[in-house]
Design an enzyme around this catalytic site. Structure first.
Site, short mmCIF file in Angstrom:
data_model
loop_
_atom_site.label_atom_id
_atom_site.label_comp_id
_atom_site.label_asym_id
_atom_site.label_seq_id
_atom_site.Cartn_x
_atom_site.Cartn_y
_atom_site.Cartn_z
N ASP A 499 0.82 -1.22 0.00
CA ASP A 499 0.00 0.00 0.00
C ASP A 499 0.85 1.26 0.00
OD1 ASP A 499 -2.62 -0.89 -0.03
OD2 ASP A 499 -2.71 -1.16 2.14
C1 GLC Z 1 -1.37 -3.72 5.48
C2 GLC Z 1 -2.62 -3.75 4.66
C3 GLC Z 1 -2.47 -4.63 3.45
C4 GLC Z 1 -1.23 -4.29 2.71
C5 GLC Z 1 -0.01 -4.31 3.61
C6 GLC Z 1 1.24 -3.84 2.93
O1 GLC Z 1 -1.20 -4.95 6.13
O2 GLC Z 1 -3.72 -4.19 5.42
O3 GLC Z 1 -3.57 -4.49 2.58
O4 GLC Z 1 -1.09 -5.18 1.66
O5 GLC Z 1 -0.22 -3.48 4.72
O6 GLC Z 1 1.20 -2.48 2.65
C1 GLC Z 2 -0.43 2.54 5.83
C2 GLC Z 2 0.28 1.32 6.39
C3 GLC Z 2 -0.03 0.09 5.60
C4 GLC Z 2 -1.52 -0.02 5.44
C5 GLC Z 2 -2.11 1.27 4.84
C6 GLC Z 2 -3.60 1.23 4.65
O1 GLC Z 2 0.03 2.80 4.57
O2 GLC Z 2 1.68 1.49 6.42
O3 GLC Z 2 0.52 -1.02 6.25
O4 GLC Z 2 -1.78 -1.08 4.59
O5 GLC Z 2 -1.80 2.33 5.69
O6 GLC Z 2 -4.26 1.34 5.87
#
Ligand code: GLC
Ligand code: GLC
Length: 827
Positions: A499
């Site tokens: 993300d």
């Molecule tokens: C969080 C989010 C997931 C994402 C991951 C890596 O665990 O819930 O959707 O893939 O971060 O950014």
């Molecule tokens: C932030 C976090 C990630 C998560 C995203 C969406 O980017 O670092 O882990 O998946 O938020 O909530």
């Protein structure tokens, strides 16, 4: 250092001190009513949606940590204490907290008085049941008082923590018999209320927080508790609470049990109020905030209280709850003689269900306010629960697919209460569509329910615009093919699985959200990981095409996957490992040419799972590079070297301090991709080394470093660049649960549901010489005896009884209700 131990017989984690390195929590509830409970009885309850229907208050981020919960105070002469130690933190003579599946028990004592408390949410009930037994273990008679306490949340959790100018005037209660009713906003648009009751005639009560505590006190010295007298306060605005006082007289050796019910009730509009035309006859037992107001119709509430009036009723519900979990956990069992591994097989499945239930909404790291259900997240969670709760998985897959757009792309999240896509959180995370194919594939392989693919499913929740689920999958798969960038790789959109790889964001404003702002046209930045996922998902898609007789589409998909794999070998390979992505300028990310972020785990994991370029030895080379550059003693970091500076062209990934989260933390979620890649590449011993490093049961002895619960995975452990290397954060609700269970059950144990049977290819660690695995598959029970001579050797699979066909390592589906015994000799 340990703070407790596993009780494997009862399947409980037994916490031996309230001073754990962080609150160690558990979850109660399975369908609609949920509670979080810590090892000091902290936490809160909600109905279905932790943001919109919060029942009790909790204070995140406060000191002391873990503030507010469901507390019992015991006053025994001058000694005042809590069975869960908090909030008074008075030293106990003994303390034990047992977190079990869907329940938590405390057993504690002081000065010859013992308190045994059970907290649970019974199956099918919208209530948390609390059973407390007080036992006088001293030689003399005791007169003690038991005081209960919960603080109501005014339902909308966000509003509750921000909108005081309104909230301090709206609180309303009713008190009748042993029950305290929370009726805030019931007079207007709410058709629901909550209550907290006890199965005894109370000797006093309080419903106004300031009266209960004293305005200038903390929870560790409530005025009314210290004085040994309740004020019988009736809340009027401010902060309504519910507290009962029961005076208990106990002869030497005597025990008494009390049952408290924290319940939630919904009423039909026409039946909201008591009495003829909603006008209740005056009752001398009733007290309420404003005596002139109408009175709640309590029929349903009283019926619920009556269902849990006696200890026998509670015991029966507790037995039901245990039976329910026994059922869920009997679908996959693993006995290897390595007690830690066997525990993981049990606890990992429990975490998978909890994660499925809550998505990413409510934990001690997720406030329950910020996030709905992630499209990608829940599609992955499916992989961990489908063998336990296929029907519920099917319902959720339907809901997820219903938020998909016509072009195959998707909202990134949807709200559990409305089931609608959440536009505020954005869309066009270009990996999202492919996760749906994986989730549905997992379901069809498990159940054989091919008809599900023919069911009509809306696009974007439309009442009229619908197509078969298969058509949804087709649009998902085609979406990747039609969104290709300059290097022949899929465009990344807002981000992919990571993300924080926001390659079109280009933000300089700290008030921007990385997740929703875009300043580029999205036509350049590409993801190697999406390309690899496409290759990984293609066989799944092709198999479903064939099940429906779409041979041409299956062939086309396979040809596209081959093309994509060739393209990755051309523009996605860096010489020693797979590149991660290309930025908006066409520059490589995750390449030896980069100063920081030279190598990322995601593309090594998915590249080796998909075996991209296997004929050229790419998977093995990539995995060797993981070992060389990313492996640490606490797990594999997500990238290396960490980004020292903020990079506008990369986004949030470079916003975190080195060693944390997506900037070189150990993201436990994608460690299993490498584990699976290692097994697929024929190196189970290396897979096992990685598995052990992050599996919580193996970290129990270093709990003072790891800090979080030794019975569940955390999303992230601080990486080698961090000062606190090895320290975990964000336990419970993470895709880590499902992926590690896939690694353990499907690749290390080697039991995989396929479209036409069950694959049995155990790749257990060398120290496990013999193992027994049981697996329910399409109604038939398989009992598999494994003899592990050489973990990476050939597998000889035979049927010992039950008479089903075996073709190599694939066993046909047996008859429903039958038991099939197999013998697998490895090496
Ligand atoms: C969080 C989010 C997931 C994402 C991951 C890596 O665990 O819930 O959707 O893939 O971060 O950014
Ligand atoms: C932030 C976090 C990630 C998560 C995203 C969406 O980017 O670092 O882990 O998946 O938020 O909530």
């Amino acid at each position: 250092m340990k703070f407790g131990h596993f009780d494997d017989v009862n399947r409980e984690y037994v916490i031996e001190t309230p001073r754990t390195p962080y609150p160690w929590i558990n979850y109660l509830g399975n369908t609609q009513f949920f509670s979080l409970i810590s090892n000091t009885a902290g936490g809160y309850a909600f109905y279905t949606d932790a943001r919109l229907r919060r029942l009790t208050r909790y204070r995140y981020n406060d000191v002391p940590l873990d503030n507010n919960g469901r507390y019992f105070f015991i006053k025994d002469g001058d000694a005042v204490w809590n069975p869960g130690w908090k909030p008074m933190r008075v030293e106990l003579d003994s303390y034990e907290c047992r977190h079990g599946f869907g329940y938590t028990k405390f057993s504690s004592s002081k000065n010859g008085l013992k308190a045994d408390t059970l907290y649970m949410v019974p199956n099918g009930e919208n209530a948390e049941i609390q059973r407390i037994t007080l036992t006088n273990t001293s030689k003399a008679k005791k007169d003690v008082s038991l005081v209960s306490y919960v603080e109501w949340c005014l339902y909308n959790a966000l509003d509750d923590t921000t909108n005081f100018q309104r909230n301090f005037s709206t609180g309303e209660v009713e008190i009748e018999g042993g029950a305290i009713y929370h009726k805030t906003e019931y007079r207007e648009r709410r058709n629901h209320f909550s209550f907290y009751s006890v199965n005894a005639k109370p000797d006093g009560f309080d419903t106004d927080r300031e009266t209960f505590l004293g305005l200038h006190n903390n929870y560790d010295s409530p005025d009314t508790v210290m004085a040994g007298k309740s004020q019988n306060s009736v809340a009027d605005g401010w902060s309504p609470i519910a507290s009962h006082r029961v005076n208990v007289s106990l002869a030497a050796g005597e025990s008494k049990t009390f049952i408290f019910v924290l319940g939630y009730i919904e009423m039909e509009e026409a039946k909201k109020w008591a009495g003829e035309n909603g006008c209740a006859p005056a009752s001398k037992d009733l007290l309420q905030t404003n005596a002139k107001m109408r009175v709640i119709n309590k029929e349903k509430a009283i019926a619920l209280q009556k269902r849990f009036e006696t200890p026998a009723q509670v015991e029966a519900a507790f037995e039901e709850l245990k039976k329910f979990w026994d059922g869920l956990l009997s679908n996959f069992t693993l006995k290897t003689g390595d007690e830690k591994l066997d525990r993981m097989a049990v606890w990992n499945q429990y975490q998978c269900i909890v994660t499925y239930n809550f998505a990413r909404s409510a934990s001690y790291f997720e406030s329950g306010i910020g996030r709905g259900i992630g499209f990608r997240d829940t599609s992955q969670d499916m992989l961990g629960v489908v063998h336990q709760i296929p029907t519920r998985a099917r319902e959720r897959l339907f809901d997820v697919a219903s938020t998909q757009f016509e072009d195959g792309s998707a909202y990134h999240q949807f709200q559990p209460l409305t089931k609608r896509g959440n536009a505020d959180v954005g869309s066009h995370f270009n990996d999202d569509p492919l996760w749906l194919v994986l989730g549905v594939g997992g379901y069809v392989r498990e159940t054989g329910d091919v008809d599900f693919l023919k069911v009509d499913v809306p696009f974007d929740n439309s009442k009229t615009n619908k197509a078969s689920l298969f058509e949804h999958l087709k649009r998902s798969f085609h979406y990747t093919v039609t969104h290709i960038g300059p290097h022949g790789l899929p465009l990344i959109g807002r981000a992919d699985w990571n993300d924080c790889l926001n390659l079109n964001c280009f933000s300089t404003d700290p008030n921007d959200s990385f997740q929703t702002s875009t300043n580029k046209d999205g036509k350049n930045a590409e993801s190697v990981m999406i390309a690899q996922m496409f290759v990984y998902v293609a066989p799944e898609y092709a198999a479903m095409c064939r099940k429906l007789g779409h041979e041409d589409e299956a062939k086309w998909a396979e040809a596209e996957a081959k093309k994509m794999a060739d393209q990755i070998c051309k523009t996605g390979w860096d010489g020693e490992w797979y590149i991660r992505a290309y930025d908006d300028f066409g520059k490589k990310i995750g390449s030896n040419e980069c100063e920081d972020g030279k190598i990322f785990i995601e593309s090594q994991g998915f590249g080796s799972m998909a075996q991209v370029g296997a004929d050229k030895g790419f998977p093995i080379k990539a995995l060797d590079s993981v070992k060389k550059h990313l492996d640490t003693k606490y797990g594999i970091v997500i990238l290396d070297p960490p980004y020292k500076d903020y990079h506008i062209e990369l986004g949030e990934v470079s916003s975190y301090p080195p060693g944390y989260k997506e900037n070189a933390g150990i993201f436990c979620h994608n460690n299993p991709w490498v584990i699976i890649g290692e097994v697929k590449s024929g190196r189970p011993a290396q897979a096992w080394e990685y598995y052990k490093k992050i599996a919580p049961a193996y970290l129990e002895d270093i709990s003072e470093i790891h800090r979080l619960e030794p019975y569940v995975y955390a999303q992230m452990v601080a990486g080698k660049a961090a000062r606190r290397h090895g320290e975990a954060k964000n336990s419970w609700l993470t895709g880590t649960a499902a992926w590690n269970f896939v690694a353990l059950s499907q690749w290390i144990s080697g039991i995989r549901a396929e479209y036409d049977g069950l694959r049995v290819e155990p790749r257990l660690p060398a120290h496990v010489k013999n193992a027994t695995i049981t697996r329910m598959y399409r109604g038939c029970k398989y009992v598999i005896a494994v003899e592990n001579k050489k973990p990476d050797g050939n597998i000889a699979l035979t049927v010992t009884s039950g008479g089903v066909k075996v073709d190599g390592t694939l066993v046909a589906a047996g008859a429903k209700g039958a038991t099939v015994e197999l013998k697998a000799i490895v090496g």
